[in-house]
Write an enzyme that holds these catalytic residues in place. Structure first.
Site, PDB file in Angstrom:
ATOM      1  N   PRO A  51     -27.377  20.964 -36.641  1.00 50.87           N
ATOM      2  CA  PRO A  51     -26.455  20.816 -35.509  1.00 50.87           C
ATOM      3  C   PRO A  51     -27.221  20.770 -34.202  1.00 50.87           C
ATOM      4  O   PRO A  51     -28.004  21.664 -33.892  1.00 50.87           O
ATOM      5  CB  PRO A  51     -25.610  22.093 -35.582  1.00 50.87           C
ATOM      6  CG  PRO A  51     -26.482  23.096 -36.269  1.00 50.87           C
ATOM      7  CD  PRO A  51     -27.324  22.303 -37.237  1.00 50.87           C
ATOM      8  N   ALA A 105     -26.548  19.658 -29.956  1.00 49.54           N
ATOM      9  CA  ALA A 105     -25.486  19.388 -28.992  1.00 49.54           C
ATOM     10  C   ALA A 105     -25.649  18.009 -28.342  1.00 49.54           C
ATOM     11  O   ALA A 105     -26.733  17.432 -28.351  1.00 49.54           O
ATOM     12  CB  ALA A 105     -25.525  20.465 -27.910  1.00 49.54           C
ATOM     13  N   GLN A 110     -20.615  23.424 -37.303  1.00 46.74           N
ATOM     14  CA  GLN A 110     -21.343  24.599 -36.776  1.00 46.74           C
ATOM     15  C   GLN A 110     -20.533  25.242 -35.655  1.00 46.74           C
ATOM     16  O   GLN A 110     -19.943  24.545 -34.817  1.00 46.74           O
ATOM     17  CB  GLN A 110     -22.711  24.146 -36.243  1.00 46.74           C
ATOM     18  CG  GLN A 110     -23.538  25.262 -35.599  1.00 46.74           C
ATOM     19  CD  GLN A 110     -23.299  25.394 -34.117  1.00 46.74           C
ATOM     20  OE1 GLN A 110     -23.091  24.391 -33.438  1.00 46.74           O
ATOM     21  NE2 GLN A 110     -23.326  26.616 -33.598  1.00 46.74           N
ATOM     22  N   ARG A 131     -35.076  29.133 -20.198  1.00 45.14           N
ATOM     23  CA  ARG A 131     -35.558  27.767 -20.464  1.00 45.14           C
ATOM     24  C   ARG A 131     -36.382  27.317 -19.264  1.00 45.14           C
ATOM     25  O   ARG A 131     -35.857  26.742 -18.318  1.00 45.14           O
ATOM     26  CB  ARG A 131     -34.374  26.816 -20.655  1.00 45.14           C
ATOM     27  CG  ARG A 131     -33.435  27.212 -21.782  1.00 45.14           C
ATOM     28  CD  ARG A 131     -32.272  26.244 -21.815  1.00 45.14           C
ATOM     29  NE  ARG A 131     -31.439  26.451 -22.971  1.00 45.14           N
ATOM     30  CZ  ARG A 131     -30.276  27.101 -22.936  1.00 45.14           C
ATOM     31  NH1 ARG A 131     -29.833  27.613 -21.802  1.00 45.14           N
ATOM     32  NH2 ARG A 131     -29.559  27.230 -24.029  1.00 45.14           N
ATOM     33  N   LYS A 150     -26.652  30.666 -39.906  1.00 45.67           N
ATOM     34  CA  LYS A 150     -27.828  29.972 -39.341  1.00 45.67           C
ATOM     35  C   LYS A 150     -28.452  30.814 -38.237  1.00 45.67           C
ATOM     36  O   LYS A 150     -27.770  31.192 -37.276  1.00 45.67           O
ATOM     37  CB  LYS A 150     -27.412  28.615 -38.775  1.00 45.67           C
ATOM     38  CG  LYS A 150     -28.536  27.871 -38.052  1.00 45.67           C
ATOM     39  CD  LYS A 150     -28.109  26.475 -37.658  1.00 45.67           C
ATOM     40  CE  LYS A 150     -29.212  25.716 -36.959  1.00 45.67           C
ATOM     41  NZ  LYS A 150     -29.395  26.083 -35.554  1.00 45.67           N
ATOM     42  N   HIS A 195     -33.870  28.281 -34.068  1.00 45.29           N
ATOM     43  CA  HIS A 195     -33.238  27.332 -33.150  1.00 45.29           C
ATOM     44  C   HIS A 195     -34.283  26.369 -32.569  1.00 45.29           C
ATOM     45  O   HIS A 195     -34.219  25.976 -31.406  1.00 45.29           O
ATOM     46  CB  HIS A 195     -32.548  28.112 -32.014  1.00 45.29           C
ATOM     47  CG  HIS A 195     -31.311  27.464 -31.463  1.00 45.29           C
ATOM     48  ND1 HIS A 195     -30.046  27.976 -31.642  1.00 45.29           N
ATOM     49  CD2 HIS A 195     -31.144  26.351 -30.704  1.00 45.29           C
ATOM     50  CE1 HIS A 195     -29.162  27.223 -31.010  1.00 45.29           C
ATOM     51  NE2 HIS A 195     -29.799  26.211 -30.448  1.00 45.29           N
ATOM     52  N   ARG A 247     -35.965  27.595 -29.374  1.00 50.66           N
ATOM     53  CA  ARG A 247     -35.225  27.429 -28.114  1.00 50.66           C
ATOM     54  C   ARG A 247     -34.509  28.691 -27.656  1.00 50.66           C
ATOM     55  O   ARG A 247     -33.865  28.681 -26.606  1.00 50.66           O
ATOM     56  CB  ARG A 247     -34.201  26.294 -28.281  1.00 50.66           C
ATOM     57  CG  ARG A 247     -34.845  24.952 -28.414  1.00 50.66           C
ATOM     58  CD  ARG A 247     -33.888  23.942 -29.002  1.00 50.66           C
ATOM     59  NE  ARG A 247     -32.903  23.405 -28.086  1.00 50.66           N
ATOM     60  CZ  ARG A 247     -33.102  22.356 -27.299  1.00 50.66           C
ATOM     61  NH1 ARG A 247     -34.256  21.739 -27.298  1.00 50.66           N
ATOM     62  NH2 ARG A 247     -32.124  21.906 -26.520  1.00 50.66           N
ATOM     63  N   GLY A 259     -39.613  22.424 -36.704  1.00 53.47           N
ATOM     64  CA  GLY A 259     -40.922  21.784 -36.743  1.00 53.47           C
ATOM     65  C   GLY A 259     -41.212  20.970 -37.986  1.00 53.47           C
ATOM     66  O   GLY A 259     -42.375  20.640 -38.236  1.00 53.47           O
ATOM     67  N   ARG A 264     -34.641  17.854 -33.726  1.00 51.65           N
ATOM     68  CA  ARG A 264     -35.073  16.866 -32.730  1.00 51.65           C
ATOM     69  C   ARG A 264     -35.336  15.469 -33.296  1.00 51.65           C
ATOM     70  O   ARG A 264     -34.972  14.481 -32.656  1.00 51.65           O
ATOM     71  CB  ARG A 264     -36.318  17.380 -32.000  1.00 51.65           C
ATOM     72  CG  ARG A 264     -36.040  18.603 -31.100  1.00 51.65           C
ATOM     73  CD  ARG A 264     -37.313  19.101 -30.473  1.00 51.65           C
ATOM     74  NE  ARG A 264     -37.138  20.306 -29.683  1.00 51.65           N
ATOM     75  CZ  ARG A 264     -37.180  21.556 -30.174  1.00 51.65           C
ATOM     76  NH1 ARG A 264     -37.380  21.762 -31.463  1.00 51.65           N
ATOM     77  NH2 ARG A 264     -37.017  22.605 -29.387  1.00 51.65           N
TER      78      ARG A 264
HETATM   79  C1  LIG Z   1     -31.236  19.338 -28.334  1.00 54.96           C
HETATM   80  C2  LIG Z   1     -30.925  20.447 -29.303  1.00 54.96           C
HETATM   81  C3  LIG Z   1     -29.646  20.977 -29.320  1.00 54.96           C
HETATM   82  C4  LIG Z   1     -29.321  21.981 -30.227  1.00 54.96           C
HETATM   83  N1  LIG Z   1     -28.027  22.425 -30.296  1.00 54.96           N
HETATM   84  C5  LIG Z   1     -27.691  23.340 -31.234  1.00 54.96           C
HETATM   85  C6  LIG Z   1     -26.341  23.749 -31.371  1.00 54.96           C
HETATM   86  O1  LIG Z   1     -25.449  23.282 -30.659  1.00 54.96           O
HETATM   87  N2  LIG Z   1     -26.063  24.681 -32.320  1.00 54.96           N
HETATM   88  C7  LIG Z   1     -27.029  25.205 -33.140  1.00 54.96           C
HETATM   89  O2  LIG Z   1     -26.730  26.042 -33.984  1.00 54.96           O
HETATM   90  N3  LIG Z   1     -28.304  24.805 -33.043  1.00 54.96           N
HETATM   91  C8  LIG Z   1     -28.662  23.891 -32.122  1.00 54.96           C
HETATM   92  N4  LIG Z   1     -29.961  23.472 -32.045  1.00 54.96           N
HETATM   93  C9  LIG Z   1     -30.959  23.973 -33.003  1.00 54.96           C
HETATM   94  C10 LIG Z   1     -31.038  23.050 -34.231  1.00 54.96           C
HETATM   95  O3  LIG Z   1     -29.882  23.182 -35.023  1.00 54.96           O
HETATM   96  C11 LIG Z   1     -32.237  23.390 -35.118  1.00 54.96           C
HETATM   97  O4  LIG Z   1     -32.224  24.758 -35.430  1.00 54.96           O
HETATM   98  C12 LIG Z   1     -33.592  23.020 -34.506  1.00 54.96           C
HETATM   99  O5  LIG Z   1     -33.488  21.858 -33.712  1.00 54.96           O
HETATM  100  C13 LIG Z   1     -34.614  22.802 -35.604  1.00 54.96           C
HETATM  101  O6  LIG Z   1     -35.871  22.559 -35.076  1.00 54.96           O
HETATM  102  P1  LIG Z   1     -36.506  21.087 -34.873  1.00 54.96           P
HETATM  103  O7  LIG Z   1     -35.825  20.517 -33.679  1.00 54.96           O
HETATM  104  O8  LIG Z   1     -37.929  21.401 -34.637  1.00 54.96           O
HETATM  105  O9  LIG Z   1     -36.247  20.297 -36.139  1.00 54.96           O
HETATM  106  C14 LIG Z   1     -30.307  22.490 -31.107  1.00 54.96           C
HETATM  107  C15 LIG Z   1     -31.596  21.957 -31.070  1.00 54.96           C
HETATM  108  C16 LIG Z   1     -31.909  20.944 -30.183  1.00 54.96           C
HETATM  109  C17 LIG Z   1     -33.296  20.364 -30.188  1.00 54.96           C
END
Ligand SMILES: Cc1cc2nc3c(=O)[nH]c(=O)nc-3n(C[C@H](O)[C@H](O)[C@H](O)COP(=O)(O)O)c2cc1C
Length: 362
Positions: free
Chosen positions: A86, A88, A137, A174, A234, A258, A261, A291, A313
């Site tokens: 998920p 956003a 989610q 952030r 999650k 996350h 993040r 990652g 991403r």
């Molecule tokens: C731009 C962005 C927005 C995200 N928004 C959400 C969200 O709305 N809800 C959530 O549970 N995780 C969110 N995440 C976390 C992702 O679900 C996921 O855990 C994470 O991106 C995995 O790492 P990766 O980007 O290295 O693959 C977000 C991540 C990114 C990069």
């Protein structure tokens, strides 16, 4: 945005190349939003690095004439052990936003986990790819009635699991974003997250502060009661918490920080995955994200006991570069790379991979 049917276009050969291409086409605001991590971004970088600390010890001379990467997640057949995580605001990078992602997931044959902070309603995402499997989610909001209404909407719109994110107890720092705040374009709408009193709100930070910091393990069962659906938790980063989630009614665990993040300094997901898998002890499926940038990374995660990985991403990179086609390509490319890696490690089915294929690099 490049033409999706441009015959002269050559798709970037690796996800790292795709990342560069996406940076070139996304707006500065969208790029910073996608790319950033919390604090100094050390956890974000550690996520990717940690997979590389497991090297492969391939088997040879096995019959690899029929390698298959298909599997199931919570009983749903998928073409590869890859879920779209998920994330956003997909309209930040493509006009079609979450609709394009839904069609991409359907084409690639995987589950799309739709974010609570999507810029498209759960119902419109469902309508874009009605036959494809989808999970919803959500965070627990202070207003339980609103959370319940969203869980009920998800069930009514054909979502088959609730992914309860549990890493929202505080708003992250952030550093890369101006003022540390997320300020989406004012034409964005959040039809799943906005409250009934202000359905056209663009105040994303205000909406995020509706996440209930008092949420506990006892609340997990509510998502299942409201929706009648299995609940994936999650954001779990410890074995003891994973057990408490399962005792609280979770059907599956997603190991996640996350994408680095939420809190800088947190462990990489590859570092804690073995502990969580051991604690869960086969009682439930375990997914992992953070990652994962190649089919070899997917194989590493499976070897450590994950049922599937989630990709954040890179799907947005694909969406930015080439819409539905680009997002679908990310998943099919990972599946293709996984199949090749399995063949070269002498394993023709995902259920046959294990820790014997791995050598930790110290
Ligand atoms: C731009 C962005 C927005 C995200 N928004 C959400 C969200 O709305 N809800 C959530 O549970 N995780 C969110 N995440 C976390 C992702 O679900 C996921 O855990 C994470 O991106 C995995 O790492 P990766 O980007 O290295 O693959 C977000 C991540 C990114 C990069």
């Amino acid at each position: 945005m490049p033409e999706t049917n441009d015959p002269s276009r050559v798709f970037p050969p690796t996800l790292h190349d795709l990342e560069g291409a996406a940076e070139g086409v996304a707006s500065r605001e969208a790029w910073d939003y996608i790319a950033h991590g919390a604090g100094d971004e050390a956890t974000m970088r550690a996520n990717a690095d940690a997979w590389g600390r497991w090297r492969l010890r391939p088997h040879v001379l096995r019959d690899m004439s029929d390698v298959q990467v298909a599997t199931t997640v919570l009983g749903t057949a998928v073409s590869a052990p890859v879920l779209i995580a998920p994330t956003a605001m997909h309209r930040f990078v493509h006009d079609e936003g979450e609709r394009a992602t839904a069609r991409a997931a359907a084409r690639a044959g995987v589950v799309y986990v739709v974010s609570m902070a999507a810029t498209t309603s759960l119902e419109d995402v469902a309508a874009a790819a009605p036959d494809a499997p989808r999970w919803a989610q959500m965070y627990m909001l202070r207003d339980r009635g609103r959370t319940q209404a969203l869980a009920e909407r998800a069930a009514a719109a054909g979502y088959t699991a609730i992914v309860a994110s549990v890493d929202g107890a505080a708003v992250p720092r952030r550093s890369r974003l101006k003022g540390g705040a997320l300020v989406p374009p004012d034409w964005f709408r959040f039809p799943n997250l906005a409250g009934p009193d202000d359905p056209d709100s663009t105040d994303l930070m205000g909406m995020v502060s509706d996440f209930d910091p008092a949420t506990t393990f006892e609340d997990l069962g509510r998502f299942a009661e409201w929706s009648g659906l299995p609940v994936v938790v999650k954001g779990v980063m410890r074995g003891d918490d994973a057990v408490l989630c399962l005792d609280g009614g979770a059907a599956a665990i997603a190991v996640s920080n996350h994408g680095g993040r939420t809190l800088d300094g947190v462990a990489a997901t590859a570092e804690v995955l073995p502990e969580v898998v051991e604690a869960v002890d086969g009682r439930a499926e375990v997914y992992v994200d953070g990652g994962i940038r190649s089919g070899v990374d997917v194989l590493r995660a499976l070897c450590l006991g994950a049922r599937a990985v989630m990709i954040g991403r890179p799907v947005l990179w694909g969406l930015a570069v080439d819409g539905e086609d680009g997002a679908a390509e990310v998943v099919t490319q990972l599946a293709d790379e996984l199949g090749r890696a399995m063949a070269l490690c002498g394993r023709d089915r995902v259920e046959r991979v294990g820790t014997d294929l791995l050598l930790p690099v110290t």
